[in-house]
Design an enzyme around this catalytic site. Structure first.
Site, PDB file in Angstrom:
ATOM      1  N   LEU A   1       0.818  -1.212   0.000  1.00 12.61           N
ATOM      2  CA  LEU A   1       0.000   0.000   0.000  1.00 12.61           C
ATOM      3  C   LEU A   1       0.851   1.261   0.000  1.00 12.61           C
ATOM      4  CD1 LEU A   1      -2.787  -0.999   2.570  1.00 12.61           C
ATOM      5  CD2 LEU A   1      -2.921  -1.064   0.071  1.00 12.61           C
TER       6      LEU A   1
ATOM      7  N   THR B   1       9.787   6.721   3.213  1.00 15.77           N
ATOM      8  CA  THR B   1      10.846   6.042   3.952  1.00 15.77           C
ATOM      9  C   THR B   1      10.840   4.558   3.609  1.00 15.77           C
ATOM     10  OG1 THR B   1       9.726   5.337   6.002  1.00 15.77           O
ATOM     11  CG2 THR B   1      10.378   7.665   5.829  1.00 15.77           C
TER      12      THR B   1
ATOM     13  N   ASP C   1      14.561   2.674   9.654  1.00 12.97           N
ATOM     14  CA  ASP C   1      14.104   1.510  10.397  1.00 12.97           C
ATOM     15  C   ASP C   1      13.321   2.058  11.581  1.00 12.97           C
ATOM     16  OD1 ASP C   1      13.715  -0.661  12.051  1.00 12.97           O
ATOM     17  OD2 ASP C   1      15.792  -1.343  12.008  1.00 12.97           O
TER      18      ASP C   1
ATOM     19  N   ASN D   1       2.805   3.495   7.988  1.00  8.78           N
ATOM     20  CA  ASN D   1       2.430   2.288   7.247  1.00  8.78           C
ATOM     21  C   ASN D   1       3.400   1.126   7.453  1.00  8.78           C
ATOM     22  OD1 ASN D   1       1.176   0.780   4.851  1.00  8.78           O
ATOM     23  ND2 ASN D   1       3.252   1.145   4.091  1.00  8.78           N
TER      24      ASN D   1
ATOM     25  N   SER E   1      -3.679   0.290  10.197  1.00 13.27           N
ATOM     26  CA  SER E   1      -3.935  -0.816  11.109  1.00 13.27           C
ATOM     27  C   SER E   1      -4.329  -2.022  10.252  1.00 13.27           C
ATOM     28  CB  SER E   1      -5.026  -0.433  12.119  1.00 13.27           C
ATOM     29  OG  SER E   1      -5.327  -1.501  12.975  1.00 13.27           O
TER      30      SER E   1
ATOM     31  N   TYR F   1       0.437 -10.486  15.856  1.00  7.88           N
ATOM     32  CA  TYR F   1       0.071  -9.430  14.908  1.00  7.88           C
ATOM     33  C   TYR F   1      -1.138  -8.671  15.439  1.00  7.88           C
ATOM     34  CZ  TYR F   1      -1.570  -7.305  10.537  1.00  7.88           C
ATOM     35  OH  TYR F   1      -2.008  -6.426   9.581  1.00  7.88           O
TER      36      TYR F   1
ATOM     37  N   LYS G   1      -1.870  -4.611  16.441  1.00  9.29           N
ATOM     38  CA  LYS G   1      -2.896  -3.800  15.781  1.00  9.29           C
ATOM     39  C   LYS G   1      -3.974  -3.339  16.764  1.00  9.29           C
ATOM     40  CE  LYS G   1      -1.017  -3.831  11.727  1.00  9.29           C
ATOM     41  NZ  LYS G   1      -0.388  -2.582  11.220  1.00  9.29           N
TER      42      LYS G   1
END
Length: 282
Positions: A14, A32, A56, A83, A134, A148, A152
């Site tokens: 994305l 970035t 990073d 992101n 998210s 994960y 989130k």
């Protein structure tokens, strides 16, 4: 009016698609990446409007420097798109301590660092918007994605609180919640070594579904990015932006179940109050 955006994790998925679309419409982008060469081709086509920085997000000092440098170079940044992230796949008992630390450091702590580093600059310029990517996994949960989901669900709680803290400064937030989408997310999963004991459980079922291609992906990356850009442009966007029919349906179902559950416990909840309300002593 053209905008200036800062996008972390812009080398693929994305983030990459968003960078391409924004540049194509004439906006400026600070992108970035972990490897600068990842955007060489895009940089050649948009030398004046694309600024690439190696970052990073697990490095606190680098996050602070990169964001400060970006604001200094661009003068103003209208939208921060946090992101950067990835998925850790495996039952909670299967993943290693090292994998857990890396997942939390990147998805949760890294996102918190990006947001915290951006706030002073957004305040100084009189406001702005932070778009935190998210997942539907910030509202629902699948087996084998427990760590994960922890990141989130965690970042969503953080954003809900911070949004209230900084609203008086003209800073608002959008939590983007994509469902399964046609990106390289699955290919980038960090996978734990499977324990045979979990083979005949929901963990084994979802492992086989991913391996066989039976995990349906309905979301379209380009259409999802179009919706994200529209939210970035909107005067008053909603706090949460679900993307894709899978995300919408799963989140709606989960919210209904939680609402039904809390309503069924109303008597017990109210019964836990003190017989007489106690005023706070000042």
């Amino acid at each position: 009016m053209n905008k200036t955006w800062l996008i972390t994790g812009a080398s693929s998925g994305l983030g990459r698609t968003m960078s391409e679309k924004l540049l194509a419409r004439g906006d400026r982008v600070v992108a970035t990446v972990r490897r600068k060469e990842a955007l060489d081709e895009l940089a050649q086509s948009h030398r004046e409007r694309l600024h690439v920085a190696v970052l990073d997000v697990t490095d606190t000092g680098a996050v602070n420097r990169t964001i400060a440098d970006a604001f200094e170079a661009m003068g103003r940044i209208d939208v921060i798109v946090s992101n950067a992230g990835y998925g850790l796949f495996g039952a909670a008992e299967e993943v290693t301590d090292t994998q857990i630390d890396r997942q939390i450091a990147t998805n949760l702590v890294g996102s918190i660092r990006v947001i915290r580093a951006s706030l002073p600059h957004l305040r100084a310029q009189g406001g702005g918007r932070i778009m935190q990517v998210s997942s539907e996994g910030g509202q629902v949960a699948y087996p084998n994605f427990s760590l994960y989901h922890a990141t989130k669900w965690g970042i969503e709680g953080f954003v809900e609180a911070v949004a209230q803290e900084v609203a008086p400064f003209g800073i608002d937030f959008v939590l983007v919640e994509p469902g399964p989408t046609s990106t390289n997310f699955a290919a980038g999963l960090d996978r734990a070594d499977a324990l045979p004991i979990y083979d005949a459980t929901p963990s084994g079922d979802i492992r086989r579904a991913l391996a066989s291609g039976g995990f349906v992906v309905k979301g379209d990356a380009r259409r999802s990015v179009d919706a994200m850009i529209a939210a970035g442009d909107a005067a008053r966007p909603a706090l949460r932006l679900a993307l894709g029919s899978t995300a919408y349906e799963n989140i709606e179902t989960a919210l209904k179940r939680r609402l039904d559950a809390i309503r069924s416990q109303k008597a017990e909840a109210l019964g836990a109050d003190a017989p007489i309300a106690v005023e706070t002593v000042r």
